[in-house]
Write a protein that holds these residues in place. Structure first.
Motif, PDB file in Angstrom:
ATOM      1  N   ASP A 205       0.848  -1.188   0.000  1.00  0.00           N
ATOM      2  CA  ASP A 205       0.000   0.000   0.000  1.00  0.00           C
ATOM      3  C   ASP A 205       0.883   1.237   0.000  1.00  0.00           C
ATOM      4  O   ASP A 205       1.982   1.235   0.577  1.00  0.00           O
ATOM      5  CB  ASP A 205      -0.903   0.045   1.241  1.00  0.00           C
ATOM      6  CG  ASP A 205      -1.777  -1.192   1.378  1.00  0.00           C
ATOM      7  OD1 ASP A 205      -1.963  -1.908   0.388  1.00  0.00           O
ATOM      8  OD2 ASP A 205      -2.262  -1.442   2.499  1.00  0.00           O
ATOM      9  N   ILE A 206       0.397   2.296  -0.608  1.00  0.00           N
ATOM     10  CA  ILE A 206       1.110   3.584  -0.601  1.00  0.00           C
ATOM     11  C   ILE A 206       0.194   4.636   0.009  1.00  0.00           C
ATOM     12  O   ILE A 206      -0.989   4.733  -0.347  1.00  0.00           O
ATOM     13  CB  ILE A 206       1.543   4.003  -2.016  1.00  0.00           C
ATOM     14  CG1 ILE A 206       2.658   3.086  -2.523  1.00  0.00           C
ATOM     15  CG2 ILE A 206       2.006   5.457  -2.033  1.00  0.00           C
ATOM     16  CD1 ILE A 206       3.112   3.403  -3.941  1.00  0.00           C
ATOM     17  N   ARG A 207       0.740   5.402   0.926  1.00  0.00           N
ATOM     18  CA  ARG A 207      -0.009   6.491   1.551  1.00  0.00           C
ATOM     19  C   ARG A 207       0.759   7.790   1.382  1.00  0.00           C
ATOM     20  O   ARG A 207       1.959   7.861   1.674  1.00  0.00           O
ATOM     21  CB  ARG A 207      -0.236   6.208   3.039  1.00  0.00           C
ATOM     22  CG  ARG A 207      -0.888   7.357   3.795  1.00  0.00           C
ATOM     23  CD  ARG A 207      -1.107   7.013   5.264  1.00  0.00           C
ATOM     24  NE  ARG A 207      -1.541   8.175   6.005  1.00  0.00           N
ATOM     25  CZ  ARG A 207      -0.729   8.994   6.663  1.00  0.00           C
ATOM     26  NH1 ARG A 207       0.572   8.768   6.680  1.00  0.00           N
ATOM     27  NH2 ARG A 207      -1.217  10.044   7.301  1.00  0.00           N
ATOM     28  N   ILE A 208       0.059   8.826   0.923  1.00  0.00           N
ATOM     29  CA  ILE A 208       0.625  10.172   0.804  1.00  0.00           C
ATOM     30  C   ILE A 208      -0.275  11.112   1.589  1.00  0.00           C
ATOM     31  O   ILE A 208      -1.500  11.112   1.413  1.00  0.00           O
ATOM     32  CB  ILE A 208       0.701  10.629  -0.669  1.00  0.00           C
ATOM     33  CG1 ILE A 208       1.499   9.622  -1.506  1.00  0.00           C
ATOM     34  CG2 ILE A 208       1.313  12.017  -0.772  1.00  0.00           C
ATOM     35  CD1 ILE A 208       1.455   9.910  -2.998  1.00  0.00           C
ATOM     36  N   ALA A 209       0.311  11.890   2.478  1.00  0.00           N
ATOM     37  CA  ALA A 209      -0.495  12.771   3.331  1.00  0.00           C
ATOM     38  C   ALA A 209       0.229  14.096   3.533  1.00  0.00           C
ATOM     39  O   ALA A 209       1.458  14.155   3.619  1.00  0.00           O
ATOM     40  CB  ALA A 209      -0.766  12.119   4.679  1.00  0.00           C
ATOM     41  N   TYR A 210      -0.571  15.152   3.615  1.00  0.00           N
ATOM     42  CA  TYR A 210      -0.016  16.482   3.906  1.00  0.00           C
ATOM     43  C   TYR A 210      -0.964  17.199   4.857  1.00  0.00           C
ATOM     44  O   TYR A 210      -2.162  17.323   4.586  1.00  0.00           O
ATOM     45  CB  TYR A 210       0.165  17.292   2.622  1.00  0.00           C
ATOM     46  CG  TYR A 210       0.825  18.636   2.847  1.00  0.00           C
ATOM     47  CD1 TYR A 210       1.997  18.737   3.599  1.00  0.00           C
ATOM     48  CD2 TYR A 210       0.291  19.798   2.307  1.00  0.00           C
ATOM     49  CE1 TYR A 210       2.612  19.960   3.807  1.00  0.00           C
ATOM     50  CE2 TYR A 210       0.896  21.032   2.505  1.00  0.00           C
ATOM     51  CZ  TYR A 210       2.062  21.105   3.273  1.00  0.00           C
ATOM     52  OH  TYR A 210       2.658  22.316   3.489  1.00  0.00           O
ATOM     53  N   ASP A 211      -0.428  17.642   5.983  1.00  0.00           N
ATOM     54  CA  ASP A 211      -1.194  18.359   7.000  1.00  0.00           C
ATOM     55  C   ASP A 211      -0.593  19.744   7.198  1.00  0.00           C
ATOM     56  O   ASP A 211       0.633  19.891   7.312  1.00  0.00           O
ATOM     57  CB  ASP A 211      -1.154  17.596   8.331  1.00  0.00           C
ATOM     58  CG  ASP A 211      -1.929  16.293   8.281  1.00  0.00           C
ATOM     59  OD1 ASP A 211      -3.095  16.288   8.674  1.00  0.00           O
ATOM     60  OD2 ASP A 211      -1.355  15.282   7.833  1.00  0.00           O
ATOM     61  N   PHE A 212      -1.471  20.763   7.261  1.00  0.00           N
ATOM     62  CA  PHE A 212      -0.989  22.121   7.514  1.00  0.00           C
ATOM     63  C   PHE A 212      -2.115  22.911   8.160  1.00  0.00           C
ATOM     64  O   PHE A 212      -3.268  22.455   8.243  1.00  0.00           O
ATOM     65  CB  PHE A 212      -0.512  22.791   6.215  1.00  0.00           C
ATOM     66  CG  PHE A 212      -1.568  22.908   5.158  1.00  0.00           C
ATOM     67  CD1 PHE A 212      -2.309  24.066   5.003  1.00  0.00           C
ATOM     68  CD2 PHE A 212      -1.826  21.840   4.303  1.00  0.00           C
ATOM     69  CE1 PHE A 212      -3.282  24.183   4.028  1.00  0.00           C
ATOM     70  CE2 PHE A 212      -2.797  21.940   3.312  1.00  0.00           C
ATOM     71  CZ  PHE A 212      -3.526  23.108   3.186  1.00  0.00           C
ATOM     72  N   SER A 213      -1.807  24.091   8.624  1.00  0.00           N
ATOM     73  CA  SER A 213      -2.800  24.958   9.255  1.00  0.00           C
ATOM     74  C   SER A 213      -2.707  26.357   8.659  1.00  0.00           C
ATOM     75  O   SER A 213      -1.654  26.765   8.145  1.00  0.00           O
ATOM     76  CB  SER A 213      -2.583  25.015  10.768  1.00  0.00           C
ATOM     77  OG  SER A 213      -1.303  25.529  11.067  1.00  0.00           O
ATOM     78  N   PHE A 214      -3.824  27.090   8.735  1.00  0.00           N
ATOM     79  CA  PHE A 214      -3.823  28.485   8.293  1.00  0.00           C
ATOM     80  C   PHE A 214      -5.045  29.172   8.881  1.00  0.00           C
ATOM     81  O   PHE A 214      -6.116  28.563   9.023  1.00  0.00           O
ATOM     82  CB  PHE A 214      -3.837  28.589   6.759  1.00  0.00           C
ATOM     83  CG  PHE A 214      -5.071  28.034   6.131  1.00  0.00           C
ATOM     84  CD1 PHE A 214      -6.153  28.863   5.831  1.00  0.00           C
ATOM     85  CD2 PHE A 214      -5.175  26.683   5.831  1.00  0.00           C
ATOM     86  CE1 PHE A 214      -7.300  28.357   5.247  1.00  0.00           C
ATOM     87  CE2 PHE A 214      -6.323  26.172   5.241  1.00  0.00           C
ATOM     88  CZ  PHE A 214      -7.386  27.009   4.957  1.00  0.00           C
TER      89      PHE A 214
END
Length: 736
Positions: A669-678
């Motif tokens: 399995d491949i997981r790509i994630a991006y978390d940020f705030s604004f």
């Protein structure tokens, strides 16, 4: 029970508004303290925290989220991880795994099964999951004969937040939920609520799932007293994919398919033949459009924790679980007598068979209390605890339609039965720190069970059981600190387990199944460092009178289990994580095992011949299980993961016959994630999960059956549960 819930509500109100002296917030809930292991406990365990659970929580059920923990194998009837899913740990299925939520038993009292589909999206409200492999420490509910899975719901949150998690993916899969938490109000009160819906068509034909759930919690956290109410539940409607796919359909061999038609006996109509011949890996035997499982389950928990003194703490809980629902089936050309119906005479014709639509119901109540008292001072850490629980469940079947109705009315019940089970246990756990290096551990549990039934089972046979069990389950061991980061441990534990409902139903006339006993040795080492951590352990699980499937069937074709005198599971488990660079981390685990029955007698239907097998493999117990997680995070908030799982060959029965086996498989399995705030958005998370990225064709579960015909010729049929090829889920999470 309504009185109990009203009293609980009154108690919450009293504590919330009538004790102004409780000013200091107690942030650590105590609901699972007495049943969980810690670094001083000489047993083998893995804890999965909220962050790890959330990484892949895009709609798939909890077993799938735990897939990469040691010695664990998952399966999904619908093939995509939503709906009916299951897990095995060290080869033991859910009926042999003790599961609790906040220390409250979850296993069905009669079958010991755990039906995760009844608790959809519970993962979104969990703070952590601890898996103790082997007998583990004393817990509440069903005996642990392979593992204990302890679920802990969310802790109190200091800060208020609103969060919504949404995902979409293959097979028309959608997940939507909203969660609101008040944060700490007046530094004392906290409330949380969640609503969820998950839908999916499933990989298997006609295996759709429509799952709705809710979660509510509210508590007061004082200087000395914590009180918390937790209410959660769900409604599931899933199309049945229980039958599996015949091996001939998976291979697509025309001769094998014809043999299946000639000897299998399940394909008699043109619609069934067309379905078998024209479908592929996603074959589903059931063609009736409302062949569904429809069940609702609601859980009510009230937890109280009180600090009596600096060294003495009490925790207790009241709980009530209400379950009701049915599965609906279309039955072609069934014998009327099987439903207690008279033959129908029309003119000169006597009708003895009819197409029928039936519903088989469960309607049950489960309630009780748990308690623990902990003393912790100097070298002593002592916990006295236990639980009293009662189950009262009705089983009944309804006829809701018949081609030839005769004297039957809609919803006529063709069987009714009741089961009542009372379970009491009490335990004493002691940790004694002998010196700076050595900690001694002892754990003794007494468990008593009374099980009574009356009425008819689903085959309209009298089901009358009145039996008692009393078990003594001792455990002891030691933990020795080699240095500040490394310790070794060893333990010996005994567990006992009562037979389940089906064992009594299918027992030969005049006999009763015996209880099982497990003697478990665990020896291991644990080490944790800034760059490298590892665990290694050896286990030996020696069973007496283990209940296994023999191949024999009762008079209506249902499989029968019998006790086998001696069997064992033995293996080594390795797990570790290494920080290759600041951005790159690799974690992996490996299990190598032998799982054997000393002597096993296979009984083949029709001829009732008996074939003796020695030193045969226990079914569904792969000798090799491994997992790998390579995680790369080059910038803050961004993660790229490669998740790999390998499961070795599994036998479908206890004969070690290679023609009755599930092939080994390797998935990635491949997981790509991006978390940020604004701005006002505390967190915005975007994730992509591609399951089985290399499109491996594999099955994760199955069963086998056969019979002799003609001149001692054997017909054997294997049915499998194929899993989806390459598929994806995309998620968007917003937290304010």
């Amino acid at each position: 029970m309504k009185t109990l819930l009203l009293s609980a509500a009154l108690l919450i109100t009293t504590l919330a508004y009538g004790q102004d002296s409780l000013k200091t917030v107690q942030l650590d809930d105590v609901t699972v303290y007495s049943t969980r292991a810690n670094e001083k406990t000489p047993t083998t365990y893995t804890t999965v925290d909220k962050k790890e659970l959330g990484e892949r929580n895009l709609g798939q059920d909890l077993p799938i989220l735990l897939n990469f923990t040691p010695s664990l194998v998952t399966t999904s009837d619908a093939g995509a991880g939503i709906g009916y899913t299951g897990l095995r740990i060290r080869g033991s299925d859910a009926t042999r795994i003790n599961v609790t939520i906040n220390g409250i038993p979850v296993n069905d009292s009669e079958s010991h099964g755990v039906f995760w589909v009844n608790m959809p999206d519970l993962s979104s409200s969990l703070n952590s999951v601890q898996i103790q492999r082997g007998v583990g420490t004393s817990s509440n509910g069903a005996a642990a004969f392979g593992a204990t899975v302890s679920l802990k719901t969310n802790n109190v949150s200091k800060d208020a937040f609103f969060q919504t998690d949404n995902s979409v993916g293959s097979f028309n899969t959608w997940k939507n939920n909203v969660t609101y938490n008040t944060g700490l109000m007046n530094d004392v009160y906290n409330f949380e609520a969640r609503l969820s819906r998950i839908i999916s068509d499933g990989f298997i034909d006609r295996s759709a799932a429509d799952l709705k759930s809710y979660y509510l919690s509210g508590g007061r956290y004082g200087e000395k007293t914590m009180i918390k109410a937790v209410i959660f539940g769900g409604q599931e409607i899933t199309q049945q994919a229980w039958y599996g796919t015949p091996e001939a359909r998976l291979t697509g061999n025309a001769d094998d398919i014809q043999e299946l038609i000639d000897f299998g006996g399940e394909y008699s109509t043109q619609a069934q033949l067309n379905n078998l011949r024209n479908s592929g890996r996603s074959f589903n035997y059931y063609l009736y459009d409302n062949e569904v499982d429809n069940y609702r389950q609601d859980h009510y928990q009230l937890h109280i924790g009180h600090s009596i003194s600096e060294t003495l703490n009490f925790s207790g809980a009241l709980h009530y679980t209400r379950g009701r629902g049915f599965f609906e089936q279309f039955r072609e050309d069934d014998d009327l007598v099987d439903y207690g119906l008279s033959n129908i005479v029309i003119g000169a014709e006597t009708i003895t068979n009819s197409d029928i639509v039936r519903r088989r119901w469960l309607d049950n109540h489960f309630y009780g209390t748990t308690y623990s008292l902990n003393y912790n001072e100097d070298e002593w850490d002592v916990t006295f605890g236990g639980a009293w629980n009662k189950y009262d469940g009705d089983h009944f079947g309804e006829i809701i339609w018949a081609q030839f109705a005769g004297d039957v009315d809609i919803r006529d019940r063709y069987y009714e039965g009741n089961g009542v089970k009372t379970d009491f246990n009490t335990f004493l756990k002691v940790n004694y720190q002998l010196n700076d290096k050595l900690n001694l551990f002892g754990d003794a549990q007494i468990r008593t069970i009374n099980y009574q039934t009356d009425g008819l089972d689903s085959d309209r046979e009298a089901y009358d059981v009145d039996t008692d069990f009393t078990f003594f389950n001792p455990k002891f061991g030691l933990t020795y600190a080699l240095n500040n980061s490394t310790n070794v441990y060893a333990s010996y534990a005994i567990g006992n387990r009562e037979p389940v409902r089906s064992d009594f139903i299918d027992a030969n006339d005049g006999t009763e199944p015996e209880h099982e006993t497990l003697k478990n040795i665990e020896i291991g080492i644990r080490s944790s460092g800034s760059k490298f951590s590892y665990e290694a352990n050896f286990y030996h699980m020696n069973y007496e009178n283990q209940l296994v499937v023999t191949g024999a069937v009762n008079d209506v074709g249902a499989p029968i289990r019998v006790n086998v005198p001696k069997s064992f599971r033995m293996g080594i488990e390795l797990a570790g994580a290494y920080k290759l660079t600041d951005d790159l981390v690799w974690s992996a685990n490996l299990t190598l095992s032998r799982n054997k029955i000393d002597r096993f007698s296979e009984i083949v239907f029709a001829s009732f011949s008996e074939i003796e097998h020695k030193d045969s493999d226990i079914s569904f117990s792969p000798n090799v299980i491994s997992a790998s997680d390579i995680s790369y995070s080059p910038i803050d908030g961004f993660t790229l993961q490669l998740l790999t799982k390998y499961v070795g060959k599994q036998f479908l029965d206890n004969t070690s016959n290679n023609d009755r086996a599930i092939d080994s498989y390797l998935t990635n399995d491949i997981r790509i994630a991006y978390d940020f705030s604004f701005g006002d958005v505390k967190n915005l998370g975007i994730s992509l999960l591609v399951n089985n990225v290399l499109d491996e064709e594999y099955s994760s579960n199955g069963y086998t059956w056969g019979y002799y015909y003609g001149d001692d010729q054997l017909y054997q049929q294997n049915n499998y549960y194929p899993q989806a090829g390459r598929n994806f889920l995309v998620g968007l999470s917003l937290r304010f």
